[in-house]
Design a protein around this motif. Structure first.
Motif, mmCIF file in Angstrom:
data_model
loop_
_atom_site.group_PDB
_atom_site.id
_atom_site.type_symbol
_atom_site.label_atom_id
_atom_site.label_comp_id
_atom_site.label_asym_id
_atom_site.label_seq_id
_atom_site.Cartn_x
_atom_site.Cartn_y
_atom_site.Cartn_z
ATOM 1 N N UNK A 1 0.839 -1.147 -0.222
ATOM 2 C CA UNK A 1 0.017 0.028 0.162
ATOM 3 C C UNK A 1 0.726 1.183 -0.073
ATOM 4 N N UNK A 2 2.151 1.011 0.344
ATOM 5 C CA UNK A 2 2.852 2.264 0.294
ATOM 6 C C UNK A 2 3.570 2.444 -0.995
ATOM 7 N N UNK A 3 3.579 1.675 -1.932
ATOM 8 C CA UNK A 3 4.102 1.957 -3.176
ATOM 9 C C UNK A 3 3.625 3.097 -3.909
ATOM 10 N N UNK A 4 4.351 3.958 -4.352
ATOM 11 C CA UNK A 4 3.947 5.244 -4.765
ATOM 12 C C UNK A 4 2.603 5.210 -5.682
ATOM 13 N N UNK B 1 5.694 10.015 -12.123
ATOM 14 C CA UNK B 1 4.627 11.370 -11.773
ATOM 15 C C UNK B 1 4.113 11.166 -10.330
ATOM 16 N N UNK B 2 3.796 9.713 -9.912
ATOM 17 C CA UNK B 2 3.476 9.664 -8.705
ATOM 18 C C UNK B 2 4.373 9.906 -7.585
ATOM 19 N N UNK B 3 5.713 9.688 -7.914
ATOM 20 C CA UNK B 3 6.989 10.067 -6.968
ATOM 21 C C UNK B 3 7.068 11.612 -6.794
ATOM 22 N N UNK B 4 6.999 12.270 -8.058
ATOM 23 C CA UNK B 4 7.080 13.687 -8.159
ATOM 24 C C UNK B 4 5.842 14.259 -7.220
ATOM 25 N N UNK C 1 14.092 7.317 -20.797
ATOM 26 C CA UNK C 1 12.641 8.031 -20.285
ATOM 27 C C UNK C 1 12.963 9.229 -19.595
ATOM 28 N N UNK C 2 14.303 8.947 -18.704
ATOM 29 C CA UNK C 2 14.511 9.979 -17.755
ATOM 30 C C UNK C 2 15.018 11.257 -18.575
ATOM 31 N N UNK D 1 13.523 11.251 -7.383
ATOM 32 C CA UNK D 1 12.550 10.235 -8.048
ATOM 33 C C UNK D 1 13.298 9.410 -9.397
ATOM 34 N N UNK D 2 14.271 9.993 -9.803
ATOM 35 C CA UNK D 2 14.988 9.333 -11.048
ATOM 36 C C UNK D 2 15.625 8.288 -10.159
#
Length: 500
Positions: A393-396, A458-461, A490-491, A470-471
């Motif tokens: 549940x803590x996965x971003x 996006x969720x991390x940001x 991608x990054x 985040x990267x």
């Protein structure tokens, strides 16, 4: 006084038909022919498989020392050299049967053409159908360059020396089919691929380094397959050991291959080998650098299991150890002497333990580096001695879905339903039966992989991470850590979008 013995010469036709049942398949048969070429100091060996239905043919040509009339006649005799006779240290033969038995296991007509620097063309032929038609049991070895057409004799015209084998009437590979039989032609091509993989594995130490030879299959050079990834700095080699039994030495060295997260997907796929990761764990036995056994625990009481698949152990033997190690005619089987079994078991247990540690705990190392909430979508729990798997549940991305859902109850119910209905028994059974058939994440859907990467980033940001942080998390997160090049691309693109 009458003689106290009978002359009991075997019938040629009957013995040849029996010799065909030695158990060669096409790749092992061709490997035996390549042995002869290497022993003849060839630098190039050309194998060509010509499809023409029942008229299909395989030719093997080399630029080795070649043979004159007397040498070729002797070489064509079954049992041309006793296995007890001493041989050159570099000789890959043993029984004096290889060229004949390997060839006739695949074809009913074997023609050999050869020449040396100082002698003209010599040609000999074993034709099983001709011998059967004569019917008197005579060993009639046909001879003369008239057995071949001008274009066939021309194959050695531009070479000072060398040998060519012609395999005709390929009853084992082709049979009596027409050239437009698509099923038979497809099988023919598939066997050519099997030959390529087998030769790349068996002769990989001859195909690279100083004095390397070149093997050509249908006009293309064969690239070596190194089971130990010795060019990679990610491999963990163990110290080499030297053992002597009955005067015969054995050099043993174990290699622990890297976890897939430490190498590229391409390197990981190639390192799996022709039969897959699980099949290629274990001992690799070499005789004069020529591979005999490719991945086997040698009857030491050990099974091939998923968590030991990173362990591969090399044993190097001289050709004088053939009898001690019970090497067979096909050079595809060897058995360790009893006096060495305890040392081999010790080395194998150490290698298996280290391989299992890497396999089981690599994910935990990553987890300690970044924290479980950043790495795994699934969490492993143990309750009352039983294993359970829960969606983290803590996965971003999971947290983002829960936070943005207007009514969280249906989402939570779906997550619970997924967790409670994992088909664990079916997964265990399928993995045990076909361990290398498990599909890899996003194997056939790179677009979905990129979309998932975008959503997680996006969720991390949105979770308050700096872009650099985040990267770093994305690079190490499952399953993106298996696609470092795609993540980097991608990054890079994401960084340009932010600055535009």
């Amino acid at each position: 006084m009458s003689a106290e013995y009978d002359i009991a010469n075997p019938g040629a036709g009957e013995l040849f038909e029996s010799l065909r049942a030695f158990g060669y398949d096409l790749p092992t048969a061709l490997a035996d022919i390549v042995d002869n070429s290497i022993s003849a100091k060839a630098r190039n060996i050309w194998i060509d498989m010509f499809w023409a239905g029942r008229e299909s043919r395989i030719t093997i040509r080399d630029d080795g020392e070649g043979m004159g009339e007397d040498e070729l006649r002797q070489a064509m005799r079954p049992g041309s050299l006793s296995p007890l006779e001493s041989r050159a240290a570099s000789d890959l033969g043993r029984f004096g049967l290889g060229m004949k038995t390997a060839s006739i296991s695949q074809c009913r007509c074997l023609t050999v053409m050869s020449k040396t620097v100082g002698s003209p063309l010599a040609v000999r032929r074993w034709d099983l159908d001709y011998i059967a038609s004569v019917g008197n049991g005579e060993w009639r070895l046909l001879k003369g360059d008239g057995l071949l057409r001008d274009e066939e004799r021309s194959l050695l015209a531009e070479q000072k020396q060398g040998t060519v084998l012609f395999w005709d009437r390929l009853d084992q590979l082709v049979g009596d089919v027409s050239s437009d039989d698509e099923v038979a032609q497809k099988h023919f091509r598939e066997r050519a691929d099997a030959v390529k993989q087998h030769l790349a594995m068996v002769f990989h130490r001859f195909l690279r380094g100083r004095g390397a030879i070149t093997l050509h299959l249908n006009g293309r050079p064969i690239e070596p397959w190194d089971p130990f990834l010795e060019d990679s700095d990610k491999v963990d080699p163990m110290a080499a050991e030297s053992h002597v039994v009955d005067g015969q030495s054995a050099e043993i060295k174990a290699f622990i291959l890297p976890h897939h997260s430490r190498i590229s997907a391409e390197v990981h796929a190639a390192a799996a080998g022709p039969k897959g990761w699980n099949a290629h764990q274990g001992f690799y036995i070499y005789r004069n650098k020529r591979l005999l056994v490719a991945g086997d625990w040698l009857g030491l009481g050990m099974q091939k299991e998923e968590h030991f698949k990173l362990a591969r152990i090399r044993i190097d033997l001289p050709n004088s150890a053939d009898l001690l190690w019970q090497i067979d005619v096909k050079k595809s089987r060897a058995r360790p002497p009893a006096a060495l079994r305890k040392d081999l078991q010790r080395i194998a247990r150490t290698a298996r333990s280290r391989a299992s540690s890497i396999y089981r705990h690599r994910g935990k190392v990553i987890q300690r580096q970044l924290g479980s909430s950043d790495v795994f979508l699934w969490s492993h729990l143990t309750k009352r001695g039983k294993n359970f798997y829960k969606i983290n549940r803590d996965h971003p991305l999971v947290r983002k879905v829960l936070e943005t859902a207007g009514d969280k109850a249906p989402v939570r119910a779906l997550l619970n339903l997924v967790e409670q209905t994992i088909p664990a028994p079916l997964i265990v059974i399928n993995n045990a039966e076909t361990p290398d058939a498990l599909g890899q994440p996003f194997e056939d859907s790179p677009a979905e992989l990129l979309k998932a990467m975008e959503e997680v980033f996006s969720a991390l940001i949105e979770d308050g991470r700096e872009k650099a942080e985040a990267a770093r998390a994305l690079v190490m997160m499952e399953p993106f850590n298996q696609f470092p090049e795609l993540v980097a691309s991608f990054l890079e693109k994401a960084g340009r979008m932010k600055t535009d």
